[in-house]
Enzyme design. Structure first.
Site, PDB file in Angstrom:
ATOM      1  N   ILE A 215     -39.699  17.637 102.049  1.00 34.10           N
ATOM      2  CA  ILE A 215     -38.459  17.075 101.551  1.00 34.10           C
ATOM      3  C   ILE A 215     -37.979  15.967 102.478  1.00 34.10           C
ATOM      4  O   ILE A 215     -37.951  16.135 103.691  1.00 34.10           O
ATOM      5  CB  ILE A 215     -37.365  18.174 101.483  1.00 34.10           C
ATOM      6  CG1 ILE A 215     -37.800  19.258 100.498  1.00 34.10           C
ATOM      7  CG2 ILE A 215     -36.014  17.580 101.101  1.00 34.10           C
ATOM      8  CD1 ILE A 215     -37.071  20.579 100.688  1.00 34.10           C
ATOM      9  N   LYS A 216     -37.607  14.864 101.852  1.00 32.69           N
ATOM     10  CA  LYS A 216     -37.111  13.730 102.638  1.00 32.69           C
ATOM     11  C   LYS A 216     -35.655  13.507 102.285  1.00 32.69           C
ATOM     12  O   LYS A 216     -35.317  13.311 101.106  1.00 32.69           O
ATOM     13  CB  LYS A 216     -37.926  12.492 102.291  1.00 32.69           C
ATOM     14  CG  LYS A 216     -37.526  11.259 103.061  1.00 32.69           C
ATOM     15  CD  LYS A 216     -38.187  10.015 102.454  1.00 32.69           C
ATOM     16  CE  LYS A 216     -37.615   8.745 103.061  1.00 32.69           C
ATOM     17  NZ  LYS A 216     -38.038   7.543 102.307  1.00 32.69           N
ATOM     18  N   VAL A 217     -34.793  13.568 103.299  1.00 34.98           N
ATOM     19  CA  VAL A 217     -33.374  13.263 103.086  1.00 34.98           C
ATOM     20  C   VAL A 217     -32.916  12.231 104.107  1.00 34.98           C
ATOM     21  O   VAL A 217     -33.651  11.871 105.033  1.00 34.98           O
ATOM     22  CB  VAL A 217     -32.496  14.536 103.211  1.00 34.98           C
ATOM     23  CG1 VAL A 217     -32.777  15.503 102.059  1.00 34.98           C
ATOM     24  CG2 VAL A 217     -32.714  15.215 104.550  1.00 34.98           C
TER      25      VAL A 217
END
Lengths: 317, 317, 317, 317, 317
Positions: A215-217
Site C-alpha cells: 500500500i502506498k500512501v
C-alpha cells in the site's frame, strides 16, 4: 572497470525476514508470494524487509515538461530503468508505454510494477483514472505486480474500487502481487484533508480491506479532517504530534503492520527535507518509500545518490 | 492445560431443530443447506436455532481509529478471528482484506461470511456501497456465505438490488448461503425513519423477497415513518409498544418466521443496555444478534464475556 | 433421552495438530485448507490428525447385490449417511446419485466427498473409469472434496491422469480438497503386483505428484513387482517384512509424510483380521483408513461397532 | 358430444402421494420437482405414483418400415401425440424430429421427454448412440424431461456416461427432469445376459448413481450373467424365481425404491402376454411401464385399449 | 374425506379453445405455447380461454403490514400458494423470495409466474423498478412465465423497456411465456391519467408491441388524458361510456384481441363492487382478472369464495 550494480541479500537473516513478511500473506498462492519475494529480495534493501520503489507515472499524470524538463534525460524511458538498476531500488513502477519501451532491454534487471490505471491533468471534474492496461499486459511484460490508484472521497470511488476488485482477483489468480496507491481526493475531502492523519490512515485501511499486498500512501499531516474521527483521536489520545507518530498510526491502520505500507515522497524538494522525512518514516515503522520526482528530476548521479542516501537510512546507517 | 474452545451441539435435538429450519429453505441445493447448517451448528449456540455473529466491517465503513482505537488489539485481523473462536460465535463476517489476512491461519475454526460490498465514510451523497469482492473470492477463502448490504430508501437502491440479485443467484448456484444487511437509508427516509418499526419490517420483507437466507436489520423503534403504513398499524392495532412486540412484527414480516432474522447491536454502549435489548429480541422471537462494536471495542476478556452473556440469554439461562 | 451423536475435538491440542497438518499444504488457498480442516476436525477422530472415511461406491463398481445383499438396509442411500454420522467418521465418499439422494436430508452432518469417476464391472478390457460428475456438482451438493480414481499400470492411465489434472486444478480454485484413489491395475502390472510394496509406494508417489491432498492406497504386501525396484529394496535394505514396515515406507513415499495417506480395508473379512491390519497401519504411521464393505456389509450395530473399534485403535486405546 | 379426454387426479390423496415421491428428490431445485410432478400428475394415472409412458424412437432405432408398417398411421408424428393424449399416458418420449413435428400442435396436452441420443441399425460394431439434440432443444420444445440411453457393457460406455453426466447436470440446472434408458449391451455382456436379473439390477443401480430421476430398464429374466454375482444371489438367497420377485429386486437396486423405475414392454406381442407381464411388474412394486411397439403397432383403438388395460392394472382394477 | 382440489377442463371443447388462442401466438416456439397452455388449461377456468391469476407482490411494493396485517396468515408465503390451489386460479405470480419459499413444497400444483422486477415504496423520485431476478431463476423454480412491470410515462421508461426487451427475448428462447404489467405512471401522466381510457389502451398497445403474451392493465376510467387522443375519440365516436365499452376498446387495442389482456382488481374493496367490475370486464371481452389484495386480505374462506365468484362470472354462471 566492471562494477557490481546490485548487492543481493539472500543471507540467512534476509531469508528469515522475508519469510516472516510472506507469512502475513499466508493463503495467497505461491505465485503471489514469489513475486512479493522478488521485490523484497531485490536491490540494495533486498532481504531487509524495507523497500524503495521508483515510480514514474508523472509524464501521464502531470505532462511531460512538468515531469522531465528539469532533467531532460528522463524523457527517455530507458533512463528510468537504468536509474532503478543503478540505485538498486526494489522495483520500478510505470504505465504501459514506459514499460513496453524498456522491458525487453532491461529484462531481469529490476522487478516491474505495471500501473493499470492513470489520470491526466487535462480534464476537470471528479477524479477517476482510466484503466490503461490489463493483467495480461503485466504478464507479457514480465511484471511482478500490478499497480492501481484509488481516490477515496471521489464521487467516482465505486468505479475505481470495483475495477480494482476485479483486477486484483485476476492478478492474484495468475500469481501477481497487487500494489495500491490510496490517495483520498475529490468532493468528499478538503484539499488539506487529503493528507490529514485520519484520512491517510483510513486510506491505508481501505486499500488493505480491498486486498492490497503493498500500500502506498502520502506522509500524513497533523491535521484531522473528520469530526467523528477527531473525537476518537482526542479521547483515545492517539499520538499524532510527530511524523513518526503518524506513520506508526498509519502502519497500525493497515492491519497492525501485517500489510506493507510505503510512503510517497511528494513534490520535489531539497535533499535534507527528503531525508528528514525518510528518517521519520523509518522511525515510525514505515516499510519504505516510493520516490519519483525527487529522484528523476535531478541528474542521474544526484538521483542515484539521493536514493542511496534514502536506502542508507532504512539500512540504519 | 488443554481447554475446549468450542462446545458443539450435534445432539439429536440439535440436529432436529436445524433440520426444521433447513426445511424452510427446501428447494435450495444441498450446498446452500450445508452452509446454513455449518453456521447453525457451530459454536456455543450450535444446534439451538439461534445465532450470534461477529461482524467487523467498521474499519472500512467508519475508518480504523474510530473502530479500533478503543481496543487497539483490533487493528490486527487475527484478533477478530480469535475473538469469534473464543466466544464461540456462529460465524465471522468481514470484507475481503480482513478475511484474506487470516482465513488460512484460522481455516476450519469458524464459518466465514465474506461481505461483498462496502461503503466508506469519506464520501458524501446518496449512499451506495461498492462491490469489493466476488463469489469466487468467497469460494477460495472457504466461506460459508456471502454478505451484502442494501440501502432501501436510497436513490441508488436499484444498483444495489440488481447487484445483489446477480450475486445471490451466483452464490446459490455454488452452494453458498446469502446474508443481507437491509438498512434503510438515503433521501427516501428520514434519519429517525431509518429505525421506524414500519421501515425495519419493510426492510426485512424486501431482503426476504430478494432471496436472502439470513437477514440482518436494526432493532426497530416505536415510531412509524410512512403515513400509509401508520393507518394500517392503527387500524389493525399491531402491537409495537415494546421492543419484543416490534421484533415479533419484524420476524413476522420476514415470511412469518420462515427466514432467519437477526438484529444488529448498533453503536457501542453499556453492558446492561446491550443485554436488555437482547432479552427483548429473544422474547420477540428474534433468531439472534450480530454484534460488532460492542464486542471488539472492549478488551478481549470483556468482549468474550459480553458475547457469552448474550448467548446465555439466547440459551434461556 | 438426548444423546450426543458426535464428539468433536476442537480442543486446543486438536487445533494445534490440525494446523500442523495444514501447514504441509501451505500455498493452497484458504478454501482448500478449510475443507481439509472440516474433514480433519469432524467426528470421533476430529483433531487427532487421523481419519476414518466411509466410502460407498461399490454399488457402481461391483453391482448392487454383491454390495448390499449381505445387509439389505444398504440399498437405501440414507443408510450410509446415517452410518457415517452414527459412527462418527471424518467423511463419507460416494458417487453422484448416492450423494444427491441424501445430501439435503443430512446437510451439515458429515463432510462429503463426491467421487467424480467410477467404473462398472460389466465391461471388459483395459480399466478406465468414466467421469460421472463435475466440480460444480460437488459445490451444489455441499461437498468438502472431490474424489478421483487413477489406475497406474493401465494403458488408459493418461486419460485418467489428464482428467484428474484438470479436475483437481478446478477443484482447488474453488476451495475443494482433492482425494485420489491410486490403485495400480491393468496390463502393466500383474494381479499380485497390484499390492506389491514397490507398486503401492509408487502409486502413493504418483498421486502426491499429481497434487492430491489425501491419498488412498491398498495395504501393501511383502512382494516386489518390478525388477529394477527389487535391486534397490535389497541394496538399501528397505524394511518391508511387517505391514507396519511397509506402511511406513508408503507414507515416506508420499512426500515423507507431508501428504495424508490412508489405507483401504479391501474385501469384507472377520473383525479380528480387520483390526489387526489397522494396528499395523497405525504403527507404521498411516493416517487412517477408508472402510467400505467391512462396515456396511454388517448390521448397522455391528458396522458402527467395528468402525468405533477401528477409531479406538487410532486413538491409541 | 363433448368427451373428457383426461381424468386428472389432483385429489388430496394424489397430491399427498406425489409429494411423498418428490421428497425422495429433496435437494433438486423446484423446477425439477415441478417437471417430475407434471409427469406424475398427468393422465389416467396422475396422482397415483404410477406411470405409463409412450416412447416412439423405433423409427430411428429400427427403421421406419419395421416400426410403422404394421400400423401405417404411425408414420405420421401427430399420430403418437394423439395416441398419448387419447390413452392418457403420463408422458410421450421421442427424438428431436418427432417432437418438432407436433409439439406446437399439441402444446400442453401431454408432458414431453426429448430423447437426446439415438442409435440407428445401419451400423455395426460396439453400440454407442449419437447425441442428436440438446437441453436447449428440450426447453424450446416445452419438454418436461430429457431422455438418454446408456449401454453398460459396451466398450463405448464411458462416452455415453460422460455425455449423460454433462447433459443431466445442465438439464437439472434449468429445471428439467432426467430419464435414463439403461440397457446393458455390447461386448461386455452376452445376448441373454442383457436381461439377466443381476445385469438389469446393475443397470438400474448405475442409472441411479448417475443421477437419473426416472429409470427405464427391461423386464429381468431369471438367468444370472456374472459369476461373482451368482455366488451372492445364491448365498443370500435373493428371490428371483418370479418376474414379480425380480422386479422387486430391481426396484430395491435403484436406491431401495427411492428412484422411479419403469419397465419397457419389449418386442410386440399378444395382449395377454403384455398384461400378464404388467401384473407382475405391479406386484413387484414397479412404478410403471414404457410401452412403445405394443401400443403403436396396433390400430389406434386397440392401442388405446391396450394402454388403458395396462393402466387399469396399475390402478388395481 | 377425499376432496377434489382442482376440476380440470381438458375436454375436447377446452382443447379446441386453447388451440384457437395459441394460434394467435403461432411462430412462438412450442415451449412458449406449452407454458401458455399450462396456464390456460389449469384450474377452475382451465380450457375456457378465461384466466384468473393471483398476484402477491404487495409485500415488496407496499410493505408487509399494509399488505398482510388485514389477514395475518398472508405473511406466510405458503398461504398464497395454497390460496391459489384452493381457489383454482390459473397461475400464481410473485417476486423471487415468495416463490423460493414455497416452490418446492407446492411443485406442480399451480403454474408460477416469477416477477422479475419490483419497486418498493420507501424511495421517491421517478418510478423505476429494480430487476430482482432472472430468467434462469424462473427456470430453476419451475415457472411457466416471467412477469415484468413497465411504467409508460416515467422518465425511466427506456430503462424498463430495454430490460424487458432483453429478458423477454431470453425467456422466449427457453420456452417461457412473458406477462407484462403495463401501468402508466410518472411525470409524463397525471394521477387521474394513469387510468384514463386512452392511456390504458395505449399501455396495452405498448405491451403488445414489446412482445408480451399476456398483458395486465388497470380497469380504464371514462376520462381521456391526452388532447391529441381526445380529438380522435370524439371524432370517431369511440364508445367509452361504460366499463364494458372501455374494456372492449382496450382489448381491441391489444392487437384486436389477439393478445390476452387481463385486468387488475386494484385496492381492496367490497365484494359487490369487485363482482360488478368483473361482470363489466367479462361483458367487454376481457380475458380475465388478476386479483391480489381483494383475495388475500380476506380470510382464507372468504378469499376463496370471492375468487370462485369471480370465476363463476367468467364461466357465465
Amino acid at each position: 572497470m566492471e562494477q557490481a550494480v546490485d548487492k543481493p541479500k539472500l543471507t540467512v537473516s534476509g531469508i528469515h525476514r522475508v519469510r516472516e513478511i510472506l507469512d502475513w500473506y499466508k493463503g495467497e498462492n505461491p505465485g503471489v508470494l514469489t513475486n512479493l519475494a522478488r521485490m523484497l529480495n531485490h536491490g540494495t534493501l533486498g532481504g531487509t524487509g524495507r523497500m524503495v520503489i521508483l515510480p514514474v507515472d508523472q509524464g501521464f499524470e502531470h505532462g511531460p515538461a512538468r515531469s522531465f524538463a528539469p532533467n531532460p534525460a528522463g524523457y527517455d524511458p530507458h533512463y528510468h530503468f537504468q536509474l532503478a538498476v543503478d540505485a538498486g531500488t526494489n522495483a520500478y513502477a510505470a504505465p504501459l508505454g514506459f514499460l513496453e519501451a524498456g522491458a525487453a532491454e532491461f529484462a531481469g534487471q529490476v522487478p516491474l510494477i505495471l500501473k493499470l490505471n492513470n489520470s491526466d491533468s487535462l480534464s476537470k471534474g471528479e477524479p477517476c483514472p482510466a484503466v490503461t492496461a490489463s493483467v495480461q499486459d503485466a504478464l507479457r511484460l514480465g511484471c511482478s505486480a500490478i499497480g492501481f490508484t484509488i481516490y477515496p472521497g471521489s464521487e467516482e470511488r465505486n468505479t475505481m474500487v470495483e475495477e480494482l476488485a476485479e483486477l486484483a482477483a485476476e492478478a492474484k489468480s495468475v500469481g501477481l502481487a497487487v500494489v495500491v496507491w490510496s490517495y483520498p481526493r475529490g468532493s468528499g475531502v478538503s484539499k488539506e484533508g487529503e493528507t490529514a492523519v485520519d484520512v491517510v490512515a483510513y486510506a491505508a485501511q481501505i486499500a488493505a480491506q480491498l486486498g492490497a499486498h503493498l500500500i502506498k500512501v502520502k506522509p500524513p499531516g497533523e491535521n484531522i479532517e473528520q469530526d467523528a474521527a477527531r473525537k476518537v483521536y482526542e479521547k483515545e489520545q492517539i499520538p499524532v504530534k510527530t511524523l513518526a507518530d503518524r506513520v506508526r498510526h498509519v502502519v497500525q491502520s493497515a492491519f497492525n503492520g501485517r500489510r506493507i505500507v510505503i510512503f510517497s515522497g511528494g513534490a520535489a524538494k531539497g535533499t535534507d527535507a527528503v531525508l528528514e522525512e525518510i528518517r521519520a518514516i523509518r522511525d515510525g515503522g514505515g516499510f519504505g518509500s516510493i520516490i519519483g520526482r525527487n529522484s528523476f528530476q535531478r541528474s542521474k548521479a544526484e538521483g542515484v545518490k539521493l536514493l542511496r542516501s534514502v536506502m542508507d537510512i532504512y539500512l540504519g546507517k
